[in-house]
Write a protein that holds these residues in place. Sequence first.
Motif, PDB file in Angstrom:
ATOM      1  N   GLY A 177       0.787  -1.232   0.000  1.00 56.85           N
ATOM      2  CA  GLY A 177       0.000   0.000   0.000  1.00 56.85           C
ATOM      3  C   GLY A 177       0.814   1.274   0.000  1.00 56.85           C
ATOM      4  N   TYR A 178       2.131   1.151   0.126  1.00 52.06           N
ATOM      5  CA  TYR A 178       2.990   2.339   0.155  1.00 52.06           C
ATOM      6  C   TYR A 178       3.585   2.626  -1.220  1.00 52.06           C
ATOM      7  N   ALA A 179       3.585   3.887  -1.590  1.00 50.12           N
ATOM      8  CA  ALA A 179       4.217   4.295  -2.852  1.00 50.12           C
ATOM      9  C   ALA A 179       5.722   4.384  -2.722  1.00 50.12           C
ATOM     10  N   GLY A 180       6.199   4.599  -1.499  1.00 47.98           N
ATOM     11  CA  GLY A 180       7.637   4.722  -1.303  1.00 47.98           C
ATOM     12  C   GLY A 180       8.026   4.527   0.144  1.00 47.98           C
ATOM     13  N   VAL A 181       9.308   4.281   0.349  1.00 48.33           N
ATOM     14  CA  VAL A 181       9.848   4.089   1.690  1.00 48.33           C
ATOM     15  C   VAL A 181      11.191   4.813   1.789  1.00 48.33           C
ATOM     16  N   VAL A 182      11.369   5.496   2.888  1.00 53.32           N
ATOM     17  CA  VAL A 182      12.637   6.167   3.191  1.00 53.32           C
ATOM     18  C   VAL A 182      13.277   5.443   4.360  1.00 53.32           C
ATOM     19  N   VAL A 183      14.561   5.122   4.252  1.00 52.35           N
ATOM     20  CA  VAL A 183      15.307   4.521   5.357  1.00 52.35           C
ATOM     21  C   VAL A 183      16.314   5.553   5.835  1.00 52.35           C
ATOM     22  N   SER A 184      16.078   6.071   7.035  1.00 53.12           N
ATOM     23  CA  SER A 184      16.954   7.082   7.620  1.00 53.12           C
ATOM     24  C   SER A 184      17.145   6.750   9.093  1.00 53.12           C
ATOM     25  N   VAL A 185      17.964   5.749   9.346  1.00 50.54           N
ATOM     26  CA  VAL A 185      18.112   5.233  10.707  1.00 50.54           C
ATOM     27  C   VAL A 185      19.535   5.420  11.209  1.00 50.54           C
ATOM     28  N   GLU A 186      19.639   5.627  12.516  1.00 52.54           N
ATOM     29  CA  GLU A 186      20.946   5.649  13.159  1.00 52.54           C
ATOM     30  C   GLU A 186      21.425   4.211  13.313  1.00 52.54           C
ATOM     31  N   PRO A 187      22.632   3.897  12.850  1.00 54.72           N
ATOM     32  CA  PRO A 187      23.090   2.509  12.957  1.00 54.72           C
ATOM     33  C   PRO A 187      23.452   2.152  14.389  1.00 54.72           C
TER      34      PRO A 187
END
Length: 218
Positions: free
Chosen positions: A68-78
Amino acid sequence: MTSDVSLADGKYLVIGGSGRTGRLVATALLEQGAQVTIAGRNPHNVPAGADSAVVDLADGFTTAQLEGYAGVVVSVEPPTDDRGAEAVMHRGVAAVGEAAARTGARVVLVSQIYITREREHPEIAGIIVARARGEEALRAAGAVYTIVRPGWLTSANAGAVRLEQGDTGDGRTSRASVAAAVVAALGSAEAAGKTFEIYDAEGGAPVWDKEFAALAAD
């Protein structure tokens, strides 16, 4: 070539959206009329109008989580340990890429500079290597992607930027400029299949499609 995408009314998952950069991404998407879900191990600091979901990339990521998502952003602190970084920044990112390839969602990954020069920073070499493996896994997954590599992050206001490729530079980058680049990349055909470094620069506000068009594809 992927067509430009209108972000208005689209649904986007921001993994790491409670963080300082991720929250700016989420807010910018909301301002463009998008539907936004903030995802993380303990999602908090959720902007008004956004939803939230529990996602821990260390435990993997499934296609169902991206339906259902058009896009995904991955912005995580490792994670600060090598094993944790490998689980999140490599295997977790790989799983997101594979899910996106199956669902057709677009992916923007926020990575870092020095990704090919880990020996210059031995104190975080394991984290850098895990990030690099995650980048490669995302490229190989078959999803439409963009990889954004900011310099040393600051809290300065968004401004002019300088985009580079090849991972040879150094410099500072405002989180606001990173967020602007991420949101622009989600909607730009010119950003698809490209990896770039982003630094603060002198001058006026960027014309993102023009900036992206000048970049070489991976």
